[in-house]
Design a protein around this motif. Structure first.
Motif, PDB file in Angstrom:
ATOM      1  N   ASP A  46       5.216   1.118  -5.559  1.00 46.82           N
ATOM      2  CA  ASP A  46       3.818   1.134  -6.069  1.00 46.82           C
ATOM      3  C   ASP A  46       2.912   2.091  -5.286  1.00 46.82           C
ATOM      4  OD1 ASP A  46       3.582  -1.006  -8.312  1.00 46.82           O
ATOM      5  OD2 ASP A  46       4.361  -1.960  -6.808  1.00 46.82           O
ATOM      6  N   THR A  47       1.814   2.511  -5.795  1.00 46.47           N
ATOM      7  CA  THR A  47       0.743   3.331  -5.358  1.00 46.47           C
ATOM      8  C   THR A  47      -0.449   2.399  -5.708  1.00 46.47           C
ATOM      9  OG1 THR A  47       1.682   5.605  -5.360  1.00 46.47           O
ATOM     10  CG2 THR A  47      -0.838   5.309  -5.295  1.00 46.47           C
ATOM     11  N   VAL A  48      -0.978   1.796  -4.866  1.00 46.88           N
ATOM     12  CA  VAL A  48      -2.089   0.893  -5.041  1.00 46.88           C
ATOM     13  C   VAL A  48      -3.595   1.426  -4.643  1.00 46.88           C
ATOM     14  CG1 VAL A  48      -1.636  -0.503  -2.919  1.00 46.88           C
ATOM     15  CG2 VAL A  48      -2.916  -1.533  -4.808  1.00 46.88           C
ATOM     16  N   LEU A  49      -4.514   1.425  -5.243  1.00 44.56           N
ATOM     17  CA  LEU A  49      -5.784   1.592  -4.767  1.00 44.56           C
ATOM     18  C   LEU A  49      -6.660   0.374  -4.561  1.00 44.56           C
ATOM     19  CD1 LEU A  49      -8.189   3.683  -4.832  1.00 44.56           C
ATOM     20  CD2 LEU A  49      -8.722   3.006  -7.218  1.00 44.56           C
ATOM     21  N   ILE A  50      -6.983   0.377  -3.092  1.00 46.01           N
ATOM     22  CA  ILE A  50      -7.887  -0.705  -2.618  1.00 46.01           C
ATOM     23  C   ILE A  50      -9.133  -0.093  -2.476  1.00 46.01           C
ATOM     24  CG2 ILE A  50      -7.977  -2.512  -1.088  1.00 46.01           C
ATOM     25  CD1 ILE A  50      -4.997  -2.477  -0.626  1.00 46.01           C
TER      26      ILE A  50
ATOM     27  N   GLN B 266      -2.860  -3.696   5.171  1.00 43.17           N
ATOM     28  CA  GLN B 266      -1.765  -3.747   5.988  1.00 43.17           C
ATOM     29  C   GLN B 266      -0.729  -4.385   5.499  1.00 43.17           C
ATOM     30  OE1 GLN B 266      -2.751  -3.998  10.624  1.00 43.17           O
ATOM     31  NE2 GLN B 266      -4.583  -4.676   9.392  1.00 43.17           N
ATOM     32  N   LEU B 267      -0.971  -5.752   4.654  1.00 45.40           N
ATOM     33  CA  LEU B 267      -0.106  -6.259   3.766  1.00 45.40           C
ATOM     34  C   LEU B 267       0.612  -5.398   2.765  1.00 45.40           C
ATOM     35  CD1 LEU B 267      -1.980  -9.974   3.556  1.00 45.40           C
ATOM     36  CD2 LEU B 267       0.007  -9.450   5.102  1.00 45.40           C
ATOM     37  N   ALA B 268      -0.155  -4.547   2.073  1.00 43.97           N
ATOM     38  CA  ALA B 268       0.165  -3.762   1.248  1.00 43.97           C
ATOM     39  C   ALA B 268       1.079  -2.819   1.538  1.00 43.97           C
ATOM     40  CB  ALA B 268      -0.944  -3.152   0.407  1.00 43.97           C
ATOM     41  N   ARG B 269       0.995  -2.416   2.839  1.00 42.42           N
ATOM     42  CA  ARG B 269       1.928  -1.451   3.657  1.00 42.42           C
ATOM     43  C   ARG B 269       3.049  -2.056   3.911  1.00 42.42           C
ATOM     44  NH1 ARG B 269       2.952   2.653   3.553  1.00 42.42           N
ATOM     45  NH2 ARG B 269       3.089   3.500   5.514  1.00 42.42           N
ATOM     46  N   LEU B 270       3.142  -3.551   4.382  1.00 48.31           N
ATOM     47  CA  LEU B 270       4.427  -3.685   4.766  1.00 48.31           C
ATOM     48  C   LEU B 270       5.125  -4.297   3.210  1.00 48.31           C
ATOM     49  CD1 LEU B 270       2.893  -6.750   7.132  1.00 48.31           C
ATOM     50  CD2 LEU B 270       4.408  -4.852   7.595  1.00 48.31           C
ATOM     51  N   THR B 271       4.667  -4.212   2.103  1.00 49.22           N
ATOM     52  CA  THR B 271       5.408  -4.209   1.146  1.00 49.22           C
ATOM     53  C   THR B 271       6.105  -3.132   0.698  1.00 49.22           C
ATOM     54  OG1 THR B 271       4.024  -3.583  -0.554  1.00 49.22           O
ATOM     55  CG2 THR B 271       4.064  -5.865   0.193  1.00 49.22           C
ATOM     56  N   GLY B 272       5.945  -2.054   1.503  1.00 46.72           N
ATOM     57  CA  GLY B 272       6.473  -0.407   1.173  1.00 46.72           C
ATOM     58  C   GLY B 272       5.510   0.172   0.377  1.00 46.72           C
ATOM     59  N   ALA B 273       4.387  -0.319  -0.381  1.00 45.49           N
ATOM     60  CA  ALA B 273       3.662   0.613  -1.121  1.00 45.49           C
ATOM     61  C   ALA B 273       2.853   1.737  -0.442  1.00 45.49           C
ATOM     62  CB  ALA B 273       2.777  -0.396  -1.916  1.00 45.49           C
ATOM     63  N   ARG B 274       2.621   2.529  -1.221  1.00 36.41           N
ATOM     64  CA  ARG B 274       1.574   3.713  -0.616  1.00 36.41           C
ATOM     65  C   ARG B 274       0.118   3.209  -1.275  1.00 36.41           C
ATOM     66  NH1 ARG B 274       0.390   9.722  -3.485  1.00 36.41           N
ATOM     67  NH2 ARG B 274      -1.045  10.407  -2.095  1.00 36.41           N
TER      68      ARG B 274
END
Length: 309
Positions: free
Chosen positions: A154-158, A171-179
């Motif tokens: 995934d690539t997520v926009l926050i 940081q939680l999103a990064r821990l999933t491996g997402a960009r």
């Protein structure tokens, strides 16, 4: 303070930071199944001032005047009521006490079964200021991440990525491996969190396309609707867009009450292990509660604001 009296931030009228007062109040006493906590730090959240701004909003949270202020706290158990087995005097704890956390003492249920009336053991590796920031923002970020179900593909926009919930969400999103692409006004701060920064405002859609020509696959809007609407225009399915501060038809929302039962323990564990860092933007003594709340309410703080008691 006189015996059996202590300090608490109170409101005699609903309104903005100007109505907050530090008052001398009766020290609360724990009953069966309850513990009393000597509060050392309390974290501020947008919901603190939103739900005490007017009578109609306060009523939705069950608040009536006079009322306290603040929900997230950390401190030390100083008295244990009957029937409590999981806590002892001297235990370090953190949790939430709805609209009454900014006080020398709070009484909460030891069972932990009621959100916003709870205590959890603070890991030895986590200081009290940090522990006082975890409950609302951490649970909210966890709930939002659960909605969009990120993975390494995934690539997520926050949107609002540098705020109190944003520092957890990125940081939680990064821990999933997402960009992670994050909007905010502090690009270097966002890079330190692990996000690729973007300016918010007009032209966001074009800036996202330029930075992620392969398309974004999910979005979390932590501020309003700009990020969510941009994600829709970029072809992200509604089911993979989440808002926390506004409602859009067809777009799922999230708040801390939606978080999985073990979410807070997981977040505290990540902090203890050094895998999740919570930036403290500012700390204030309780006497400066109005100044602290004005800063937090301006919504331009990068990280968390904490009150020391």
């Amino acid at each position: 303070m006189r015996e059996n009296r202590s300090r608490a931030v109170r409101l005699e009228a609903f309104g903005g930071p100007e109505v907050l007062e530090v008052q001398e109040v009766p020290t609360p006493q724990p009953g069966p199944g309850q513990i009393r906590v000597r509060v050392t730090a309390a974290g501020l959240n947008p919901m603190d001032w939103v739900m005490t701004a007017d009578a109609e909003t306060a009523a939705r949270f069950g608040l009536t005047l006079p009322t306290g202020f603040g929900t997230d706290y950390a401190g030390v158990v100083d008295e244990v009521g009957p029937e409590v087995t999981d806590f002892a005097e001297g235990d370090r704890v953190f949790g939430s006490a709805l609209s009454r956390a900014i006080a020398d003492y709070v009484v909460v249920d030891a069972s932990g079964e009621t959100p916003a009336n709870e205590a959890h053991h603070t890991p030895p590796e986590v200081d009290d200021r940090t522990a006082a920031t975890l409950t609302i923002a951490g649970r909210t970020a966890s709930a939002a991440l659960a909605v969009v179900a990120l993975g390494p593909q995934d690539t997520v926009l926050i949107g609002g990525a540098a705020g109190g919930v944003g520092v957890f969400a990125v940081q939680l999103a990064r821990l999933t491996g997402a960009r992670v692409l994050g909007t905010g006004s502090a690009p270097e701060f966002l890079r330190e969190l692990g996000a690729e920064p973007l300016a918010y405002g007009d032209g966001l859609e074009d800036r996202v396309r330029a930075l992620a020509p392969g398309k974004i696959t999910a979005a979390i809007d932590l501020h309003g609707t700009e990020t969510a609407l941009t994600a829709q225009k970029l072809g992200v399915p509604d089911a993979r867009i989440c808002t926390i501060a506004a409602q859009l038809e067809g777009i799922p929302g999230a708040n801390g009450a939606n978080a999985a039962p073990g979410a807070l323990a997981e977040i505290a564990g990540l902090v203890a292990a050094g895998r999740l860092r919570i930036p403290i933007a500012a700390t204030f003594p309780v006497a400066q509660i109005r100044t602290a709340t004005e800063l937090q309410a301006a919504r331009h703080v990068h990280g968390k604001v904490v009150i020391d008691l």
